[in-house]
Design an enzyme around this catalytic site. Structure first.
Site, PDB file in Angstrom:
ATOM      1  N   GLY A   1      36.211  19.503   2.037  1.00 14.52           N
ATOM      2  CA  GLY A   1      34.843  18.922   2.202  1.00 14.52           C
ATOM      3  C   GLY A   1      33.962  17.775   1.232  1.00 14.52           C
ATOM      4  O   GLY A   1      33.128  17.794   0.889  1.00 14.52           O
TER       5      GLY A   1
ATOM      6  N   LYS B   1      22.996  16.208  -7.327  1.00 14.24           N
ATOM      7  CA  LYS B   1      23.240  15.927  -5.773  1.00 14.24           C
ATOM      8  C   LYS B   1      24.457  14.621  -6.645  1.00 14.24           C
ATOM      9  O   LYS B   1      23.862  13.490  -6.903  1.00 14.24           O
ATOM     10  CB  LYS B   1      22.559  15.473  -5.171  1.00 14.24           C
TER      11      LYS B   1
ATOM     12  N   HIS C   1      18.411  17.164  -2.115  1.00  9.22           N
ATOM     13  CA  HIS C   1      19.554  17.789  -2.656  1.00  9.22           C
ATOM     14  C   HIS C   1      18.836  17.945  -3.699  1.00  9.22           C
ATOM     15  O   HIS C   1      17.515  17.298  -4.746  1.00  9.22           O
ATOM     16  CB  HIS C   1      20.613  16.957  -2.504  1.00  9.22           C
ATOM     17  N   HIS C   2      18.986  19.254  -4.385  1.00  9.69           N
ATOM     18  CA  HIS C   2      18.985  19.237  -5.517  1.00  9.69           C
ATOM     19  C   HIS C   2      20.163  17.923  -6.753  1.00  9.69           C
ATOM     20  O   HIS C   2      20.408  16.903  -5.928  1.00  9.69           O
ATOM     21  CB  HIS C   2      20.055  20.204  -6.091  1.00  9.69           C
TER      22      HIS C   2
ATOM     23  N   GLY D   1      27.138  13.459   2.528  1.00  7.24           N
ATOM     24  CA  GLY D   1      27.960  13.280   3.237  1.00  7.24           C
ATOM     25  C   GLY D   1      27.552  13.743   4.303  1.00  7.24           C
ATOM     26  O   GLY D   1      27.808  13.261   5.384  1.00  7.24           O
TER      27      GLY D   1
ATOM     28  N   GLY E   1      38.643  20.801  -7.554  1.00 10.65           N
ATOM     29  CA  GLY E   1      37.809  20.570  -7.757  1.00 10.65           C
ATOM     30  C   GLY E   1      36.822  22.172  -8.231  1.00 10.65           C
ATOM     31  O   GLY E   1      35.570  22.216  -8.501  1.00 10.65           O
TER      32      GLY E   1
END
Length: 207
Positions: free
Chosen positions: A99, A160, A156-157, A166, A9
């Site tokens: 993550g 996202k 969040h931004h 999560g 990623g």
């Protein structure tokens, strides 16, 4: 000893952030950068993409080749791509730090099996503060009892990709672990009536 990192990623926000950190620390060196097929970043130098200069590591879609020589692979991808890196890391005996969130139950089972074969760390949020917050949620929900409602509002931004995040899901599960029967309600609209005591509201703000 220099730790050799591979990133899975690599072209994402977290992948590039890790690349910048690794490039600024002599204790780490980047030896592999993997992104999905069709990524516009394939073939580009990871360092140039991260804004730290040329590193001599091109982003590739070959998962197996990207792990060659790595001491550990760090994964911040998406749930549909997770099984691929888990299988590759297990086969190559390369430790995995991940993550990636919103894993399916099948992926979680594979994760548990892989942890018996390679060193493995997975968490939906790597922040120590969030781990402490989850403990506080369990304590609060357990001690306050049924007279108190549970709601989670997370922000969040605007890039996202998933909702709830999560982290929000992690806190939801923390609450459910100490109060049986809580069911998630994702936002409310219209004449929904009085709030049921078995609800746990999840609300996602993006901007």
């Amino acid at each position: 000893m220099t730790v050799k990192l591979a990133l899975y990623g690599a072209g994402g926000r977290m992948g590039l952030a890790i690349a910048r950190l690794a490039a600024s620390d002599d204790n780490f060196s980047l030896v592999g950068a993997i992104d999905h097929h069709g990524s516009p970043n394939l073939g580009r130098d990871l360092g140039e993409l991260a804004g730290v200069g040329t590193l001599g590591v091109a982003i590739d879609a070959d998962v197996t080749g990207g792990l060659l020589g790595a001491d550990v692979v760090i994964d911040f991808s998406i749930a549909p791509a997770f099984d691929t890196i888990l299988h590759a890391a297990t086969t190559a005996k390369v430790p995995l730090v991940s993550g990636t969130t919103r894993l399916t139950e099948a992926s979680q089972q594979k994760l548990a099996q892989a942890a018996t074969k390679i060193p493995l760390l997975w968490a939906p949020n790597m922040s120590v503060g969030v781990q402490v917050l989850a403990q506080l949620v369990r304590q609060a929900v357990g001690q306050l009892g049924l007279g108190y409602d549970v709601e989670i509002v997370e922000a969040h931004h605007n890039r996202k990709a998933d909702a709830p995040s999560g982290t929000a899901t992690f806190l939801q599960e923390a609450a459910q672990s100490v109060r049986e029967g809580l069911r998630p309600v994702h936002g409310r609209e219209g004449q929904v009536g009085a709030r049921s005591p078995d609800e746990i509201g999840l609300h996602a703000v993006r901007g």
